[in-house]
Design a protein around this motif. Structure first.
Motif, mmCIF file in Angstrom:
data_model
loop_
_atom_site.group_PDB
_atom_site.id
_atom_site.type_symbol
_atom_site.label_atom_id
_atom_site.label_comp_id
_atom_site.label_asym_id
_atom_site.label_seq_id
_atom_site.Cartn_x
_atom_site.Cartn_y
_atom_site.Cartn_z
ATOM 1 N N THR A 24 -4.151 -49.013 -52.768
ATOM 2 C CA THR A 24 -3.836 -49.026 -54.198
ATOM 3 C C THR A 24 -2.427 -49.567 -54.434
ATOM 4 O OG1 THR A 24 -5.346 -47.201 -54.652
ATOM 5 C CG2 THR A 24 -3.572 -47.544 -56.230
ATOM 6 N N ASP B 108 -10.278 -51.384 -58.198
ATOM 7 C CA ASP B 108 -9.861 -50.351 -57.254
ATOM 8 C C ASP B 108 -10.879 -49.212 -57.284
ATOM 9 O OD1 ASP B 108 -8.513 -48.717 -55.527
ATOM 10 O OD2 ASP B 108 -6.576 -48.863 -56.553
ATOM 11 N N GLU B 109 -11.728 -49.172 -56.281
ATOM 12 C CA GLU B 109 -12.803 -48.181 -56.185
ATOM 13 C C GLU B 109 -13.735 -48.283 -57.382
ATOM 14 O OE1 GLU B 109 -11.786 -44.490 -54.594
ATOM 15 O OE2 GLU B 109 -10.326 -45.371 -53.244
ATOM 16 N N GLN C 143 -7.468 -47.388 -60.164
ATOM 17 C CA GLN C 143 -8.110 -46.220 -59.545
ATOM 18 C C GLN C 143 -8.020 -45.013 -60.470
ATOM 19 O OE1 GLN C 143 -6.562 -45.163 -55.677
ATOM 20 N NE2 GLN C 143 -8.175 -43.692 -55.312
HETATM 21 MG MG LIG Z 1 -6.273 -45.898 -53.710
#
Ligand SMILES: [Mg+2]
Ligand SMILES: Nc1ncnc2c1ncn2[C@@H]1O[C@H](COP(=O)(O)OP(=O)(O)OP(=O)(O)O)[C@@H](O)[C@H]1O
Lengths: 302, 249
Positions: A44, A155-156, A84
């Motif tokens: 991240t 991010d994810e 995220q």
């Molecule tokens: Mg992360």
């Protein structure tokens, strides 16, 4: 192939914590590039430095030819971000959020198709607080695409999505790439990296420990095949002599034979010869997960 | 510019959808208007209310009250909440600039203050027959000075207060202290020295004095230069502090 993202010797610390030690990589135009890595590896932090959301301690970053330190606003306008962790005001409606975030770009941007694509059409008048976790996540992905970005950072992305929604998300991201957008993806899902990414970088302790196409990584790091079965017969020493077998491990009734070559056939033959016919005999080809475990040095946990 | 207009419009809708904020900025001043108007009417008494009728005194005060509610309750809560929940971060990642974010809040504050003050004006004129404002251009000047002052003050609180809880607690205390002692509560003439002193160090005092002097007729109520300068000073200092301490996350 021209690089649309180029990072050299990126480093970022928080006090004594070294979040990113030394990371360099390039991403080509139109690629889907993935970051895999354990919690706290610095994924991240890395992608947020690229999005001009954190200032690196040192290193050179160029994204679509812009420097995140000096041209932050223009960069943010031309990229897409799914963070995220983030939120929207509780009482904003889905359509209002899309309409608002679409206004940052001068390009013609119609957000209505995104509502349909990301399964939010029925929820267009719902307030953010009334959405389920997966619906919020889909809204954030839609928002990251609403300005027709040249590069999108996810991010994810599929955390919190049900299996069907994940497949749909993969297809949609592939379609986004086919229209020319470069995709940088952080994920914990091996199948996502294997299915979606053209190239994957495995990050551990703030460094890239391996980077290649998923197939390339598997070919160079995980050569072994595994044969698995269960039996209550105690003596399996004969398996060690089967050609190609490197290692036999046993946990209770469950047996794992590691090796290479035509392992399944040879092991099966040897078992039958010793009157062992396990009903659950199967082979596991090496996967990205094996690579991950190998290069990050994490023990295999059953 | 398009982004600013869009964000402002969304923020106005969000403002209206937030019951607590609506109560403090729009409903409370009107409740006070009816309570104070019902009790004191508008007959002048030389001892209190700067020698003018209670309603003549309170009408401009309630303009100030609306602005003050925005600066102590609405804005700090909004900004601290946005920061705490990651909404500011989300906006920043999509290239919303600090000028767009704060600019939209300034516009929303002005619009809500106008709305609240119009409500006070219409309902006040309809019920307790206060005098009409004497000097409209001055009143407009005093009005926007007050809006600037409390918006800036709200930005400052929103920048330094670390959490929604802190913003709620401190914002409400400031609201009540200012409301009671700063000139929108009991007449300043009846307060003890300490209360008077506290009233004198609240921004609301100077915003209200500037508004009242623009509204009230006669040579005693010319443009209140010193009060307006204090108001302008608070505006500038708050804005500088807000700029200094503003954090996206
Ligand atoms: Mg992360
Ligand atoms: N704002 C911050 N302040 C202090 N430390 C931080 C901050 N953000 C991240 N860190 C630390 O930096 C390291 C890397 O964090 P980062 O969020 O980049 O990891 P990650 O690879 O994204 O992990 P995850 O898979 O859990 O999301 C962690 O040790 C984390 O504790």
């Amino acid at each position: 192939m021209t690089s649309i993202i180029s990072v050299q010797n990126l480093r970022k610390t928080y006090g004594k914590i070294i979040a990113v030690a030394d990371i360099s990589f390039e991403v080509a135009q139109g690629e889907i590039f993935g970051f895999l890595g354990p919690n706290g590896a610095g994924k991240t932090t890395t992608v947020e430095c690229l999005q001009a959301l954190r200032d690196p301690d040192s290193g050179k970053i160029s994204v679509i030819g812009l420097d995140p330190l000096r041209q932050a606003q223009e960069l943010r306008r031309r990229i897409g971000s799914q963070l995220q962790e983030s939120a929207l005001p509780d009482r904003i409606k889905v359509w209002e959020a899309l309409d608002l975030f679409a206004s940052v770009t001068d390009k013609i941007s119609d957000w209505h198709p995104l509502l349909e694509q990301w399964g939010l059409a029925e929820k267009r008048k719902s307030s953010f607080a009334a959405l389920s976790g997966g619906q919020k996540q889909r809204l954030f992905i839609a928002l990251s695409l609403v300005n027709n970005p040249e590069v999108v950072f996810l991010d994810e992305m599929t955390t919190g999505l049900d299996p069907a929604a994940r497949r749909v998300a993969w297809d949609l991201i592939r379609a986004v790439r086919d229209r020319g957008t470069t995709v940088v993806l952080v994920t914990h899902f091996m199948d996502e990296a294997e299915n979606l990414c053209d190239r994957v970088a495995i990050v551990d302790k703030g460094k890239i420990v391996a980077s290649d196409s998923p197939q390339g990584l598997i070919a160079s790091y995980a050569t072994g095949v595994r044969v698995l079965f269960s039996t209550d017969k105690p003596d399996l020493a004969f398996l060690e002599k089967v050609s190609g077998v490197k290692n036999v491990t046993r946990r209770g009734d469950r047996v794992e034979v590691e090796g290479s070559g035509p392992l399944l056939a040879l092991v099966a033959a040897a078992l039958v010869e010793h009157d062992i016919v396990p009903p659950d005999l199967r082979v596991e080809q090496p996967s990205l997960e094996d690579v991950f475990l190998k290069v990050t040095g994490r023990a295999v946990v059953d | 510019m398009r982004t600013l207009t869009k964000l402002t419009w969304v923020e106005i809708k969000l403002f209206i959808r937030e019951p607590m904020v609506v109560v403090f900025t729009l409903a409370l001043p009107i409740i006070f208007l009816f309570v104070m108007g019902g009790v004191f009417g508008n007959t002048p008494n030389p001892e209190v209310y700067r020698g003018v009728g209670a309603m003549n005194y309170y009408m401009p005060s309630y303009y100030g009250l609306v602005m003050m509610a925005i600066g102590t309750v609405a804005l700090p809560l909004h900004l601290a909440g946005y920061r705490e929940r990651g909404i500011l971060r989300r906006l920043r990642a999509s290239s919303f600039s600090i000028w767009t974010v704060l600019g939209s809040q300034l516009l929303v504050s002005a619009i809500i203050a106008i709305l609240g003050s119009l409500l006070v004006t219409v309902l006040g004129l309809a019920t307790y027959s206060p005098d009409l404002p004497e000097n409209i251009p001055q009143l407009i000047g005093a009005f926007f000075l007050g809006v600037a002052c409390f918006t800036s003050f709200g930005f400052f609180l929103g920048a330094v207060l670390p959490s929604t809880r802190a913003a709620q607690g401190i914002g409400l205390i400031l609201f009540f202290v200012m409301m009671i002692l700063g000139g929108a509560g009991p007449p300043p003439e009846v307060m003890s020295n300490v209360m008077g002193f506290i009233g004198d160090i609240t921004p609301l005092r100077y915003v209200i004095l500037t508004l009242q002097n623009a509204w009230l007729p006669g040579p005693d109520f010319d443009w209140y230069t010193s009060a307006s300068l204090v108001t302008a000073g608070i505006t500038v200092v708050s804005a500088l502090l807000a700029a200094r301490f503003f954090r996206w996350e």
